[in-house]
Design a protein around this motif. Structure first.
Motif, short mmCIF file in Angstrom:
data_model
loop_
_atom_site.label_atom_id
_atom_site.label_comp_id
_atom_site.label_asym_id
_atom_site.label_seq_id
_atom_site.Cartn_x
_atom_site.Cartn_y
_atom_site.Cartn_z
N ASP A 8 0.83 -1.21 0.00
CA ASP A 8 0.00 0.00 0.00
C ASP A 8 0.86 1.26 0.00
O ASP A 8 0.65 2.18 -0.80
CB ASP A 8 -0.92 0.05 1.23
CG ASP A 8 -2.06 -0.95 1.18
OD1 ASP A 8 -2.36 -1.48 0.09
OD2 ASP A 8 -2.66 -1.19 2.25
N LEU A 9 1.84 1.30 0.90
CA LEU A 9 2.70 2.48 1.01
C LEU A 9 3.55 2.66 -0.24
O LEU A 9 3.69 3.78 -0.76
CB LEU A 9 3.59 2.37 2.25
CG LEU A 9 2.88 2.27 3.60
CD1 LEU A 9 3.90 2.13 4.73
CD2 LEU A 9 1.96 3.45 3.84
N TYR A 10 4.09 1.58 -0.74
CA TYR A 10 4.92 1.63 -1.94
C TYR A 10 4.10 2.10 -3.15
O TYR A 10 4.56 2.95 -3.92
CB TYR A 10 5.51 0.24 -2.21
CG TYR A 10 6.33 0.17 -3.47
CD1 TYR A 10 7.63 0.67 -3.51
CD2 TYR A 10 5.82 -0.42 -4.63
CE1 TYR A 10 8.39 0.60 -4.66
CE2 TYR A 10 6.58 -0.48 -5.79
CZ TYR A 10 7.85 0.02 -5.79
OH TYR A 10 8.60 -0.04 -6.94
N GLY A 11 2.90 1.60 -3.30
CA GLY A 11 2.03 2.01 -4.39
C GLY A 11 1.74 3.51 -4.33
O GLY A 11 1.76 4.20 -5.35
N TYR A 12 1.48 4.01 -3.14
CA TYR A 12 1.24 5.44 -2.96
C TYR A 12 2.46 6.25 -3.41
O TYR A 12 2.34 7.21 -4.17
CB TYR A 12 0.90 5.76 -1.50
CG TYR A 12 0.84 7.25 -1.26
CD1 TYR A 12 -0.34 7.95 -1.44
CD2 TYR A 12 1.98 7.95 -0.88
CE1 TYR A 12 -0.39 9.33 -1.25
CE2 TYR A 12 1.95 9.32 -0.69
CZ TYR A 12 0.76 10.01 -0.88
OH TYR A 12 0.73 11.36 -0.70
N LEU A 36 11.53 9.74 4.04
CA LEU A 36 11.01 8.63 4.84
C LEU A 36 11.48 8.70 6.28
O LEU A 36 10.76 8.28 7.19
CB LEU A 36 11.36 7.29 4.20
CG LEU A 36 10.71 7.05 2.83
CD1 LEU A 36 11.10 5.70 2.27
CD2 LEU A 36 9.21 7.19 2.88
N GLY A 37 12.65 9.27 6.52
CA GLY A 37 13.11 9.47 7.90
C GLY A 37 12.22 10.46 8.64
O GLY A 37 11.82 10.23 9.79
N LYS A 38 11.90 11.58 7.98
CA LYS A 38 10.99 12.56 8.58
C LYS A 38 9.60 11.96 8.78
O LYS A 38 8.95 12.20 9.80
CB LYS A 38 10.88 13.82 7.71
CG LYS A 38 12.16 14.58 7.51
CD LYS A 38 12.53 15.41 8.69
CE LYS A 38 13.76 16.24 8.36
NZ LYS A 38 14.43 16.72 9.53
N ALA A 39 9.14 11.18 7.80
CA ALA A 39 7.82 10.55 7.92
C ALA A 39 7.79 9.61 9.11
O ALA A 39 6.81 9.59 9.87
CB ALA A 39 7.48 9.79 6.63
N MET A 88 8.81 1.61 7.27
CA MET A 88 9.62 2.63 6.61
C MET A 88 10.94 2.05 6.11
O MET A 88 11.39 2.38 5.01
CB MET A 88 9.88 3.82 7.54
CG MET A 88 8.66 4.65 7.88
SD MET A 88 7.89 5.44 6.46
CE MET A 88 6.37 4.52 6.35
N ASP A 89 11.54 1.14 6.89
CA ASP A 89 12.77 0.50 6.43
C ASP A 89 12.50 -0.36 5.19
O ASP A 89 13.29 -0.37 4.25
CB ASP A 89 13.38 -0.37 7.54
CG ASP A 89 14.00 0.45 8.66
OD1 ASP A 89 14.21 1.67 8.47
OD2 ASP A 89 14.29 -0.13 9.73
N LEU A 95 12.18 1.03 -2.50
CA LEU A 95 12.39 2.18 -3.38
C LEU A 95 13.81 2.20 -3.92
O LEU A 95 14.02 2.44 -5.12
CB LEU A 95 12.08 3.48 -2.65
CG LEU A 95 10.61 3.76 -2.41
CD1 LEU A 95 10.43 4.93 -1.46
CD2 LEU A 95 9.89 4.02 -3.73
N VAL A 96 14.79 1.96 -3.07
CA VAL A 96 16.19 1.94 -3.52
C VAL A 96 16.36 0.86 -4.57
O VAL A 96 17.00 1.08 -5.61
CB VAL A 96 17.16 1.74 -2.33
CG1 VAL A 96 18.55 1.38 -2.81
CG2 VAL A 96 17.19 2.99 -1.46
N GLU A 97 15.79 -0.29 -4.33
CA GLU A 97 15.89 -1.40 -5.29
C GLU A 97 15.29 -0.99 -6.64
O GLU A 97 15.89 -1.23 -7.69
CB GLU A 97 15.15 -2.62 -4.74
CG GLU A 97 15.16 -3.82 -5.65
CD GLU A 97 16.50 -4.54 -5.69
OE1 GLU A 97 16.66 -5.40 -6.57
OE2 GLU A 97 17.38 -4.27 -4.85
#
Length: 113
Positions: A8-12, A36-39, A88-89, A95-97
């Motif tokens: 869900d988060l990744y899709g967003y 993502l750190g701030k989130a 978040m991790d 995302l990096v991948e």
């Protein structure tokens, strides 16, 4: 269940966040880690630094994302700090991948840029 939440988060993020597609590898990594750190800080109730211009930029992007996360995914409000960190991790790693490791954009690491 955790995979569904991560999906869900990744899709967003893939649909709505342009900061993941900055023009250089280091810039993409900086944005992924920073936003993502701030989130994560916001979602876990930790104080969020907003002293520098970069802090403010990352905060602004994270603030909109966190607001949307809370509206679209009610389960995130009930998640504890450990689960938020894990999500978040996982989101950072995915995302990096996608946008760095497997990117076919050769300009990301071009030596002249």
């Amino acid at each position: 269940m955790m995979d569904d939440k991560l999906d869900d988060l990744y899709g967003y993020v893939q649909e709505r966040c342009l900061w993941q597609f900055f023009s250089r590898t280091w810039d993409r990594q900086e944005n992924i880690d920073g936003v993502l750190g701030k989130a994560e800080e916001m979602l876990t109730g930790k104080p969020v630094a907003r002293e520098t211009p970069m802090d403010k930029l990352l905060y602004a992007d994270a603030m909109i994302m966190v607001k949307d996360f809370r509206e679209r995914f009610p389960w995130i409000r009930e998640s504890g700090a450990a689960e938020v960190k894990q999500l978040m991790d996982g989101l950072k790693a995915r995302l990096v991948e996608t946008v760095i490791t497997k990117s076919t954009n050769r300009e990301l690491n071009h030596h002249l840029y």
